[in-house]
Scaffold this motif. Sequence first.
Motif, mmCIF file in Angstrom:
data_model
loop_
_atom_site.group_PDB
_atom_site.id
_atom_site.type_symbol
_atom_site.label_atom_id
_atom_site.label_comp_id
_atom_site.label_asym_id
_atom_site.label_seq_id
_atom_site.Cartn_x
_atom_site.Cartn_y
_atom_site.Cartn_z
ATOM 1 N N PRO A 71 -24.205 -5.271 0.254
ATOM 2 C CA PRO A 71 -24.897 -4.656 0.297
ATOM 3 C C PRO A 71 -24.130 -3.413 -1.001
ATOM 4 C CG PRO A 71 -24.606 -3.714 2.548
ATOM 5 C CD PRO A 71 -24.177 -4.973 1.931
ATOM 6 N N GLY A 72 -23.428 -3.554 -1.218
ATOM 7 C CA GLY A 72 -22.593 -2.860 -2.544
ATOM 8 C C GLY A 72 -23.041 -4.416 -3.520
ATOM 9 N N THR A 73 -23.280 -5.542 -3.839
ATOM 10 C CA THR A 73 -24.015 -6.166 -4.550
ATOM 11 C C THR A 73 -25.394 -6.162 -4.508
ATOM 12 O OG1 THR A 73 -22.107 -7.881 -3.712
ATOM 13 C CG2 THR A 73 -23.614 -8.969 -5.011
ATOM 14 N N PHE A 74 -26.241 -5.768 -3.696
ATOM 15 C CA PHE A 74 -27.546 -5.672 -4.033
ATOM 16 C C PHE A 74 -27.447 -4.496 -4.769
ATOM 17 C CE2 PHE A 74 -31.523 -4.574 -2.579
ATOM 18 C CZ PHE A 74 -32.178 -5.392 -2.269
ATOM 19 N N ALA A 75 -27.160 -3.760 -4.366
ATOM 20 C CA ALA A 75 -27.078 -2.218 -5.389
ATOM 21 C C ALA A 75 -26.983 -2.684 -6.366
ATOM 22 C CB ALA A 75 -26.506 -0.971 -4.183
ATOM 23 N N GLU A 76 -25.770 -2.996 -6.520
ATOM 24 C CA GLU A 76 -25.534 -3.625 -8.159
ATOM 25 C C GLU A 76 -26.394 -4.071 -8.996
ATOM 26 O OE1 GLU A 76 -21.835 -5.195 -11.174
ATOM 27 O OE2 GLU A 76 -21.762 -5.344 -8.466
ATOM 28 N N LEU A 77 -27.161 -5.110 -8.865
ATOM 29 C CA LEU A 77 -28.201 -6.384 -8.909
ATOM 30 C C LEU A 77 -29.559 -5.718 -9.037
ATOM 31 C CD1 LEU A 77 -26.260 -9.208 -8.360
ATOM 32 C CD2 LEU A 77 -26.097 -8.764 -10.320
ATOM 33 N N VAL A 78 -29.525 -4.745 -7.625
ATOM 34 C CA VAL A 78 -31.032 -4.787 -8.199
ATOM 35 C C VAL A 78 -31.454 -3.409 -7.983
ATOM 36 C CG1 VAL A 78 -33.348 -5.035 -6.118
ATOM 37 C CG2 VAL A 78 -31.178 -6.793 -6.069
ATOM 38 N N ASP A 79 -30.335 -2.821 -7.654
ATOM 39 C CA ASP A 79 -30.969 -1.046 -8.139
ATOM 40 C C ASP A 79 -32.401 -0.348 -7.750
ATOM 41 O OD1 ASP A 79 -30.213 1.404 -9.105
ATOM 42 O OD2 ASP A 79 -31.188 1.005 -11.320
ATOM 43 N N PRO A 80 -32.454 -0.699 -6.429
ATOM 44 C CA PRO A 80 -34.034 -0.421 -6.283
ATOM 45 C C PRO A 80 -34.021 0.957 -6.089
ATOM 46 C CG PRO A 80 -31.953 -0.256 -3.908
ATOM 47 C CD PRO A 80 -31.023 -1.361 -5.443
ATOM 48 N N ASP A 81 -35.326 1.112 -6.122
ATOM 49 C CA ASP A 81 -35.379 3.001 -6.129
ATOM 50 C C ASP A 81 -36.133 3.641 -5.166
ATOM 51 O OD1 ASP A 81 -37.236 2.717 -9.201
ATOM 52 O OD2 ASP A 81 -37.711 0.974 -8.224
ATOM 53 N N ALA A 82 -35.861 2.686 -4.077
ATOM 54 C CA ALA A 82 -36.242 3.591 -2.081
ATOM 55 C C ALA A 82 -35.779 2.712 -1.646
ATOM 56 C CB ALA A 82 -37.528 4.411 -2.376
ATOM 57 N N VAL A 83 -35.354 3.298 -0.224
ATOM 58 C CA VAL A 83 -35.349 2.697 1.392
ATOM 59 C C VAL A 83 -35.538 3.452 1.975
ATOM 60 C CG1 VAL A 83 -33.320 2.080 2.994
ATOM 61 C CG2 VAL A 83 -33.033 1.805 0.426
ATOM 62 N N LEU A 84 -36.790 2.774 2.958
ATOM 63 C CA LEU A 84 -37.578 3.143 3.707
ATOM 64 C C LEU A 84 -36.635 3.318 4.956
ATOM 65 C CD1 LEU A 84 -39.119 2.916 1.496
ATOM 66 C CD2 LEU A 84 -40.912 2.877 2.800
ATOM 67 N N ALA A 85 -36.987 4.030 6.179
ATOM 68 C CA ALA A 85 -37.385 3.615 7.475
ATOM 69 C C ALA A 85 -37.938 3.300 8.445
ATOM 70 C CB ALA A 85 -35.927 4.839 8.367
ATOM 71 N N THR A 86 -38.348 2.977 9.615
ATOM 72 C CA THR A 86 -39.514 3.597 10.415
ATOM 73 C C THR A 86 -38.939 3.452 11.693
ATOM 74 O OG1 THR A 86 -39.342 0.847 11.187
ATOM 75 C CG2 THR A 86 -40.862 1.456 9.721
ATOM 76 N N HIS A 87 -37.696 3.745 11.916
ATOM 77 C CA HIS A 87 -37.323 4.706 13.018
ATOM 78 C C HIS A 87 -36.155 4.770 12.933
ATOM 79 C CE1 HIS A 87 -38.073 0.335 14.677
ATOM 80 N NE2 HIS A 87 -37.093 0.854 15.497
ATOM 81 N N GLU A 88 -35.185 5.875 14.551
ATOM 82 C CA GLU A 88 -34.401 5.068 14.322
ATOM 83 C C GLU A 88 -33.357 4.546 14.746
ATOM 84 O OE1 GLU A 88 -35.876 6.161 18.334
ATOM 85 O OE2 GLU A 88 -36.182 6.635 16.296
ATOM 86 N N HIS A 89 -33.742 3.183 15.169
ATOM 87 C CA HIS A 89 -32.751 2.296 15.969
ATOM 88 C C HIS A 89 -31.540 1.841 14.646
ATOM 89 C CE1 HIS A 89 -35.897 1.647 19.376
ATOM 90 N NE2 HIS A 89 -35.309 3.028 19.328
ATOM 91 N N SER A 90 -30.532 1.085 15.901
ATOM 92 C CA SER A 90 -29.745 0.815 15.006
ATOM 93 C C SER A 90 -29.457 -0.608 14.235
ATOM 94 C CB SER A 90 -28.147 0.681 15.437
ATOM 95 O OG SER A 90 -27.930 1.956 16.318
ATOM 96 N N ASP A 91 -30.478 -0.951 13.976
ATOM 97 C CA ASP A 91 -31.533 -2.103 13.259
ATOM 98 C C ASP A 91 -32.227 -1.619 12.371
ATOM 99 O OD1 ASP A 91 -33.083 -1.816 15.827
ATOM 100 O OD2 ASP A 91 -33.598 -3.989 14.790
ATOM 101 N N HIS A 92 -32.528 0.174 12.283
ATOM 102 C CA HIS A 92 -33.764 -0.105 11.137
ATOM 103 C C HIS A 92 -32.844 1.026 10.487
ATOM 104 C CE1 HIS A 92 -36.633 -1.685 12.415
ATOM 105 N NE2 HIS A 92 -36.038 -1.796 14.245
ATOM 106 N N VAL A 93 -31.922 1.761 10.647
ATOM 107 C CA VAL A 93 -31.514 3.078 10.452
ATOM 108 C C VAL A 93 -30.022 2.308 10.192
ATOM 109 C CG1 VAL A 93 -31.023 4.996 9.891
ATOM 110 C CG2 VAL A 93 -32.634 4.657 10.893
ATOM 111 N N HIS A 94 -29.779 1.740 9.623
ATOM 112 C CA HIS A 94 -27.928 1.370 9.333
ATOM 113 C C HIS A 94 -26.896 1.789 7.894
ATOM 114 C CE1 HIS A 94 -24.763 -2.163 9.324
ATOM 115 N NE2 HIS A 94 -24.692 -1.794 10.766
ATOM 116 N N GLY A 95 -25.528 2.709 8.608
ATOM 117 C CA GLY A 95 -25.394 2.986 7.693
ATOM 118 C C GLY A 95 -24.122 2.100 6.446
#
Length: 283
Positions: A71-95
Amino acid sequence: MCAHELGASDWGDWLPRAVASADPDGLDLWYLGCNGFVLKAADGTTVVIDPYCGTGDPPRTVRMVPVPFDPGTFAELVDPDAVLATHEHSDHVHGPTQRPLVAGGADYIAPDDSLAVVREEGWTDAAGVTEAAFHEVAAGDTVELGSLTLDVEPANDPDASHPVSYVIDAGTGTFFHGGDARPGEAFASVGERYDIDLGALAFGSSGMLFDEAAGEPVYKRWYSSPNEVAEAADQLRLDRLVPTHWDMWKGLTADPRSVRDHTRSFAHPEAVAVAEIGDRLSL
């Protein structure tokens, strides 16, 4: 092993570099396994939906596909504008997966109960993460993200609380992400109101998963069966269907090619796009 801890990727940085270097004519999408996608528009706007790099909760849920990126490498290289979650389960909201993307500057867009998990887990304790990054949405909302228009719609997921689905219009095509939802009136309404080029729908088998409280495996059914995913795709009037989630959990995996047999007699979808983790699709 701790529940839903961050897995180590052995893919290096090739996937985030592929996203970063891509120059789409319209909208390009990369399937991240489970129910995750990266979307990149022609103007460079980049959105990540339900990314999950966790290992599951062995022996109950055991990850069956590679962890596609750090995730750290992804953030550095891709620099996404937004992260979307559809619901609260751990494989969809994962710190461990998503918090580094927010710390890198991405907005976090999610329904109320998903944001409740974020706050319970104390994401703002991490450097670079502030409350200003969090944006609560509900069915009926519209969000503009660069060249992308995001419409928030309801979803029929009996295992989640306040789940949503997303319709994302790139101008050159429209992508629908249904989260883990099953067929229902919500999808029929979406199909009546939008012209969807490509839709992602969760699909898998039922199975016996270990239950710690019971001390033995118990029956679990979380996703649409082949018949249900065909029904949902027809309700949504999809041009193309990409089945998701079939690859993720040991005991709940399924063959996405089988979906074609269940959709042949329906008007929609016109085609089934079978994508493996890391594959790229275009609109």
